[in-house]
Design a protein around this motif. Structure first.
Motif, PDB file in Angstrom:
ATOM      1  N   LEU A  14       0.824  -1.209   0.000  1.00  0.00           N
ATOM      2  CA  LEU A  14       0.000   0.000   0.000  1.00  0.00           C
ATOM      3  C   LEU A  14       0.859   1.260   0.000  1.00  0.00           C
ATOM      4  N   SER A  15       1.971   1.229   0.707  1.00  0.00           N
ATOM      5  CA  SER A  15       2.845   2.405   0.707  1.00  0.00           C
ATOM      6  C   SER A  15       3.444   2.633  -0.674  1.00  0.00           C
ATOM      7  N   GLY A  16       3.686   1.581  -1.417  1.00  0.00           N
ATOM      8  CA  GLY A  16       4.169   1.728  -2.800  1.00  0.00           C
ATOM      9  C   GLY A  16       3.145   2.443  -3.669  1.00  0.00           C
ATOM     10  N   PHE A  17       1.867   2.088  -3.514  1.00  0.00           N
ATOM     11  CA  PHE A  17       0.815   2.777  -4.260  1.00  0.00           C
ATOM     12  C   PHE A  17       0.736   4.247  -3.871  1.00  0.00           C
ATOM     13  N   ALA A  18       0.920   4.538  -2.598  1.00  0.00           N
ATOM     14  CA  ALA A  18       0.884   5.927  -2.134  1.00  0.00           C
ATOM     15  C   ALA A  18       2.042   6.724  -2.728  1.00  0.00           C
ATOM     16  N   VAL A  19       3.228   6.135  -2.785  1.00  0.00           N
ATOM     17  CA  VAL A  19       4.384   6.825  -3.370  1.00  0.00           C
ATOM     18  C   VAL A  19       4.148   7.088  -4.853  1.00  0.00           C
ATOM     19  N   VAL A  20       3.618   6.119  -5.574  1.00  0.00           N
ATOM     20  CA  VAL A  20       3.330   6.306  -6.999  1.00  0.00           C
ATOM     21  C   VAL A  20       2.278   7.394  -7.185  1.00  0.00           C
ATOM     22  N   ALA A  21       1.263   7.423  -6.360  1.00  0.00           N
ATOM     23  CA  ALA A  21       0.217   8.448  -6.467  1.00  0.00           C
ATOM     24  C   ALA A  21       0.795   9.841  -6.230  1.00  0.00           C
ATOM     25  N   VAL A  22       1.659   9.979  -5.237  1.00  0.00           N
ATOM     26  CA  VAL A  22       2.297  11.277  -4.969  1.00  0.00           C
ATOM     27  C   VAL A  22       3.171  11.686  -6.147  1.00  0.00           C
ATOM     28  N   MET A  23       3.926  10.739  -6.711  1.00  0.00           N
ATOM     29  CA  MET A  23       4.777  11.048  -7.872  1.00  0.00           C
ATOM     30  C   MET A  23       3.941  11.490  -9.074  1.00  0.00           C
ATOM     31  N   ILE A  24       2.786  10.859  -9.272  1.00  0.00           N
ATOM     32  CA  ILE A  24       1.904  11.246 -10.379  1.00  0.00           C
ATOM     33  C   ILE A  24       1.445  12.685 -10.208  1.00  0.00           C
ATOM     34  N   VAL A  25       1.048  13.049  -9.014  1.00  0.00           N
ATOM     35  CA  VAL A  25       0.588  14.419  -8.750  1.00  0.00           C
ATOM     36  C   VAL A  25       1.715  15.416  -8.981  1.00  0.00           C
ATOM     37  N   ILE A  26       2.909  15.113  -8.493  1.00  0.00           N
ATOM     38  CA  ILE A  26       4.052  16.024  -8.661  1.00  0.00           C
ATOM     39  C   ILE A  26       4.418  16.169 -10.131  1.00  0.00           C
ATOM     40  N   LEU A  27       4.455  15.055 -10.873  1.00  0.00           N
ATOM     41  CA  LEU A  27       4.824  15.124 -12.288  1.00  0.00           C
ATOM     42  C   LEU A  27       3.764  15.838 -13.123  1.00  0.00           C
ATOM     43  N   LYS A  28       2.488  15.631 -12.808  1.00  0.00           N
ATOM     44  CA  LYS A  28       1.431  16.358 -13.537  1.00  0.00           C
ATOM     45  C   LYS A  28       1.561  17.860 -13.305  1.00  0.00           C
ATOM     46  N   TRP A  29       1.897  18.250 -12.084  1.00  0.00           N
ATOM     47  CA  TRP A  29       2.075  19.667 -11.780  1.00  0.00           C
ATOM     48  C   TRP A  29       3.314  20.218 -12.476  1.00  0.00           C
ATOM     49  N   ALA A  30       4.418  19.467 -12.455  1.00  0.00           N
ATOM     50  CA  ALA A  30       5.682  19.954 -13.006  1.00  0.00           C
ATOM     51  C   ALA A  30       5.634  20.094 -14.522  1.00  0.00           C
ATOM     52  N   PHE A  31       4.957  19.194 -15.210  1.00  0.00           N
ATOM     53  CA  PHE A  31       4.961  19.205 -16.666  1.00  0.00           C
ATOM     54  C   PHE A  31       3.685  19.761 -17.273  1.00  0.00           C
ATOM     55  N   SER A  32       2.820  20.348 -16.473  1.00  0.00           N
ATOM     56  CA  SER A  32       1.609  20.949 -17.023  1.00  0.00           C
ATOM     57  C   SER A  32       1.954  22.278 -17.678  1.00  0.00           C
ATOM     58  N   ARG A  33       1.256  22.591 -18.720  1.00  0.00           N
ATOM     59  CA  ARG A  33       1.460  23.865 -19.409  1.00  0.00           C
ATOM     60  C   ARG A  33       0.490  24.885 -18.830  1.00  0.00           C
TER      61      ARG A  33
END
Length: 106
Positions: A14-33
Motif C-alpha cells: 500500500l505504501s508503494g501505491f501511495a508513493v506512486v500516487a504522490v509522484m503522479i501528482v508532482i509530475l502532472k504539476w511539473a509538466f503541465s502547461r
C-alpha cells in the motif's frame, strides 16, 4: 498481526501505491502547461533588450521587414522580425551582423 496473517507485506504494498500516487501528482504539476484562458498583455521593449540579438535593419513596416527577413533566410542567416517601442526591427545574432547588413544593403 491481525487475524493470524503477516500484515507488513500488505502495508508495504500500500505504501508503494501511495508513493506512486504522490509522484503522479508532482509530475502532472511539473509538466503541465500554463493553460490560462486569458491572454497576457504583450510587453514591448527597446531594441537593446533582446540579449544576443542585434538590430540589422529598421524597416518601415512589417511587410517590408518580412521581405527582408526572407532575403536573409535565403543566404542562410537566421533573422527575427519583432515589434519594439521604436517600431519594427530586424534582429540577427552578433556574429552574423556584418554579413546581414551587407546583404540588406545590396
Amino acid at each position: 498481526m491481525l487475524g493470524g496473517i503477516n500484515n507488513s507485506l500488505f502495508l508495504i504494498s500500500l505504501s508503494g501505491f501511495a508513493v506512486v500516487a504522490v509522484m503522479i501528482v508532482i509530475l502532472k504539476w511539473a509538466f503541465s502547461r500554463n493553460k490560462s484562458i486569458i491572454e497576457k498583455n504583450k510587453k514591448l521593449g527597446t531594441a537593446d533588450q533582446y540579449g544576443l540579438l542585434k538590430v540589422a535593419h529598421s524597416p518601415k513596416n512589417h511587410i517590408e521587414g518580412e521581405m527582408l527577413r526572407q532575403k536573409l533566410l535565403e543566404v542562410g542567416i537566421k533573422a527575427t522580425l519583432t515589434q519594439t517601442v521604436e517600431g519594427p526591427k530586424l534582429l540577427v545574432f552578433e556574429k552574423d551582423l556584418k554579413i546581414a547588413k551587407a546583404t540588406l544593403n545590396s
